[in-house]
Design a protein around this motif. Structure first.
Motif, PDB file in Angstrom:
ATOM      1  N   LEU A  18       0.644  -1.288  -0.205  1.00 42.00           N
ATOM      2  CA  LEU A  18       0.188   0.063   0.225  1.00 42.00           C
ATOM      3  C   LEU A  18       1.054   1.476   0.532  1.00 42.00           C
ATOM      4  O   LEU A  18       0.892   2.181  -0.559  1.00 42.00           O
ATOM      5  CB  LEU A  18      -0.643   0.025   1.210  1.00 42.00           C
ATOM      6  CG  LEU A  18      -2.248  -1.498   1.295  1.00 42.00           C
ATOM      7  CD1 LEU A  18      -2.648  -1.288   2.585  1.00 42.00           C
ATOM      8  CD2 LEU A  18      -3.648  -0.958  -0.075  1.00 42.00           C
ATOM      9  N   GLU A  19       1.645   1.278   1.036  1.00 41.28           N
ATOM     10  CA  GLU A  19       2.455   2.175   0.961  1.00 41.28           C
ATOM     11  C   GLU A  19       3.663   2.454  -0.535  1.00 41.28           C
ATOM     12  O   GLU A  19       3.445   3.530  -0.827  1.00 41.28           O
ATOM     13  CB  GLU A  19       3.711   2.398   1.887  1.00 41.28           C
ATOM     14  CG  GLU A  19       2.592   2.110   3.388  1.00 41.28           C
ATOM     15  CD  GLU A  19       3.874   2.124   4.501  1.00 41.28           C
ATOM     16  OE1 GLU A  19       5.332   1.967   4.501  1.00 41.28           O
ATOM     17  OE2 GLU A  19       3.485   2.475   5.608  1.00 41.28           O
ATOM     18  N   GLY A  21       2.499   2.440  -3.308  1.00 47.51           N
ATOM     19  CA  GLY A  21       1.587   3.245  -4.212  1.00 47.51           C
ATOM     20  C   GLY A  21       0.308   2.254  -4.471  1.00 47.51           C
ATOM     21  O   GLY A  21      -0.583   2.683  -5.652  1.00 47.51           O
ATOM     22  N   SER A  23      -2.855  -0.053  -4.912  1.00 45.60           N
ATOM     23  CA  SER A  23      -4.320  -0.333  -4.710  1.00 45.60           C
ATOM     24  C   SER A  23      -5.568  -1.470  -4.708  1.00 45.60           C
ATOM     25  O   SER A  23      -5.232  -1.955  -5.767  1.00 45.60           O
ATOM     26  CB  SER A  23      -5.289   0.830  -5.331  1.00 45.60           C
ATOM     27  OG  SER A  23      -6.308   0.606  -4.536  1.00 45.60           O
ATOM     28  N   GLU A  30      -7.720   5.621  -4.457  1.00 44.97           N
ATOM     29  CA  GLU A  30      -7.773   6.116  -2.945  1.00 44.97           C
ATOM     30  C   GLU A  30      -8.005   5.141  -1.947  1.00 44.97           C
ATOM     31  O   GLU A  30      -7.888   5.392  -0.587  1.00 44.97           O
ATOM     32  CB  GLU A  30      -8.632   7.642  -2.814  1.00 44.97           C
ATOM     33  CG  GLU A  30      -9.925   7.083  -2.716  1.00 44.97           C
ATOM     34  CD  GLU A  30     -10.527   6.591  -3.946  1.00 44.97           C
ATOM     35  OE1 GLU A  30     -12.132   7.432  -4.195  1.00 44.97           O
ATOM     36  OE2 GLU A  30      -9.862   6.758  -4.673  1.00 44.97           O
ATOM     37  N   ALA A  32      -6.301   2.519  -1.146  1.00 39.07           N
ATOM     38  CA  ALA A  32      -4.843   2.062  -0.626  1.00 39.07           C
ATOM     39  C   ALA A  32      -4.537   3.127   0.738  1.00 39.07           C
ATOM     40  O   ALA A  32      -4.214   2.666   1.716  1.00 39.07           O
ATOM     41  CB  ALA A  32      -3.888   2.035  -1.194  1.00 39.07           C
ATOM     42  N   GLN A  33      -4.840   4.433   0.925  1.00 37.37           N
ATOM     43  CA  GLN A  33      -4.966   5.424   1.679  1.00 37.37           C
ATOM     44  C   GLN A  33      -5.963   5.079   2.743  1.00 37.37           C
ATOM     45  O   GLN A  33      -5.741   5.331   4.080  1.00 37.37           O
ATOM     46  CB  GLN A  33      -4.467   6.944   1.474  1.00 37.37           C
ATOM     47  CG  GLN A  33      -3.344   6.975   0.266  1.00 37.37           C
ATOM     48  CD  GLN A  33      -2.559   6.581   0.991  1.00 37.37           C
ATOM     49  OE1 GLN A  33      -2.526   6.916   2.157  1.00 37.37           O
ATOM     50  NE2 GLN A  33      -1.597   6.420   0.839  1.00 37.37           N
ATOM     51  N   GLU A  34      -6.655   4.685   2.801  1.00 34.24           N
ATOM     52  CA  GLU A  34      -7.972   4.789   3.748  1.00 34.24           C
ATOM     53  C   GLU A  34      -7.948   3.379   4.069  1.00 34.24           C
ATOM     54  O   GLU A  34      -8.457   3.582   5.385  1.00 34.24           O
ATOM     55  CB  GLU A  34      -9.781   4.455   2.665  1.00 34.24           C
ATOM     56  CG  GLU A  34      -9.958   5.732   2.350  1.00 34.24           C
ATOM     57  CD  GLU A  34     -11.135   5.193   0.792  1.00 34.24           C
ATOM     58  OE1 GLU A  34     -11.775   6.009   0.781  1.00 34.24           O
ATOM     59  OE2 GLU A  34     -11.680   3.955   0.814  1.00 34.24           O
ATOM     60  N   GLN A  35      -7.091   2.414   3.311  1.00 38.09           N
ATOM     61  CA  GLN A  35      -6.705   0.745   4.589  1.00 38.09           C
ATOM     62  C   GLN A  35      -6.065   0.768   5.069  1.00 38.09           C
ATOM     63  O   GLN A  35      -5.690   0.796   6.360  1.00 38.09           O
ATOM     64  CB  GLN A  35      -6.601   0.060   3.238  1.00 38.09           C
ATOM     65  CG  GLN A  35      -7.635  -0.482   2.564  1.00 38.09           C
ATOM     66  CD  GLN A  35      -7.595  -1.793   2.283  1.00 38.09           C
ATOM     67  OE1 GLN A  35      -6.462  -2.045   1.925  1.00 38.09           O
ATOM     68  NE2 GLN A  35      -8.981  -1.843   1.267  1.00 38.09           N
ATOM     69  N   LEU A  36      -4.874   2.248   4.720  1.00 35.39           N
ATOM     70  CA  LEU A  36      -3.765   2.301   5.455  1.00 35.39           C
ATOM     71  C   LEU A  36      -4.149   3.388   6.703  1.00 35.39           C
ATOM     72  O   LEU A  36      -4.019   2.671   7.781  1.00 35.39           O
ATOM     73  CB  LEU A  36      -2.622   3.575   4.977  1.00 35.39           C
ATOM     74  CG  LEU A  36      -1.748   2.590   4.527  1.00 35.39           C
ATOM     75  CD1 LEU A  36      -0.485   3.649   2.765  1.00 35.39           C
ATOM     76  CD2 LEU A  36      -1.135   1.773   4.967  1.00 35.39           C
ATOM     77  N   ALA A  37      -4.828   3.737   7.150  1.00 28.84           N
ATOM     78  CA  ALA A  37      -5.865   4.751   7.909  1.00 28.84           C
ATOM     79  C   ALA A  37      -6.657   3.667   8.705  1.00 28.84           C
ATOM     80  O   ALA A  37      -5.918   3.376   9.906  1.00 28.84           O
ATOM     81  CB  ALA A  37      -6.814   5.508   7.562  1.00 28.84           C
ATOM     82  N   SER A  40      -3.640   1.407  10.921  1.00 26.73           N
ATOM     83  CA  SER A  40      -2.988   2.210  11.939  1.00 26.73           C
ATOM     84  C   SER A  40      -3.932   2.638  12.670  1.00 26.73           C
ATOM     85  O   SER A  40      -3.825   1.939  14.190  1.00 26.73           O
ATOM     86  CB  SER A  40      -2.914   3.797  11.073  1.00 26.73           C
ATOM     87  OG  SER A  40      -1.928   4.596  12.293  1.00 26.73           O
TER      88      SER A  40
END
Length: 184
Positions: A18-19, A21, A23, A30, A32-37, A40
């Motif tokens: 995910l980091e 890039g 997805s 987007e 990918a960023q939602e899943q990282l959040a 976390s």
């Protein structure tokens, strides 16, 4: 290649993809960023939601920003000498029919640095027995008309071309090709 049920032991490689890039959602980069959040915030909860056979999870965001109720489903990670991608199955209990906002029973995405190695085809073939166990007689998968690699994946898995059509507006309204893989 094997399909693995996501666990905390697999999570670091998933996060790395995910980091970098990648997805897991071909229609919503987007994600990918939602899943990282989400990872976390609560990694165990994130992993639990990847196995949601009763559709208890939150609504699903579509490319146009609207949300729809979640279908029963689960996700497996494609693993060969590390994380290679993701494949998921979703369905409506008791029928092969899907709501108009759902582009198919199966969705998959392979990380760019592991593409063209037959991993998506192998993962799709490996997933089919689980679809059969759920009671599906066939699965439908869609792809864009210009995605020749995905068409090859589907054909290697025994898919038959059904039709060209236009996706629902909530999914972007673009042209698509529908394939069906018989499970009998």
């Amino acid at each position: 290649m094997k399909l693995v049920r996501p666990t905390t032991g697999h999570l670091p490689e998933y996060i790395s993809a995910l980091e970098r890039g990648w997805s897991p959602d071909n229609l919503r980069p987007e994600a990918a960023q939602e899943q990282l959040a989400a990872i976390s915030e609560d990694p165990n909860r994130f992993l639990e939601r990847l196995e949601d056979r009763e559709a208890k999870g939150p609504p699903v965001a579509l490319p146009d920003g609207s949300c729809v109720p979640r279908l029963p489903g689960f996700r497996r990670w494609i693993w060969e000498e590390g994380f290679c991608g993701s494949i998921g199955l979703r369905w409506q209990p008791g029928t092969e029919a899907l709501p108009p906002h759902c582009s198919g029973h199966v969705g998959y995405a392979v990380v760019p640095w592991r593409r063209n190695a037959g991993l998506a085809s192998a993962a799709l073939i490996a997933l089919l027995p689980e679809a059969r166990e759920i009671g599906l007689r066939f699965v439908e998968v869609t792809t864009s008309p210009s995605n020749f690699a995905s068409a090859r994946v589907l054909e290697k898995a025994g898919a038959v071309f059904i039709e060209e059509f236009r996706m629902e507006e909530e999914l972007g309204g673009q042209g698509a090709r529908r394939y069906q893989i018989p499970l009998a």
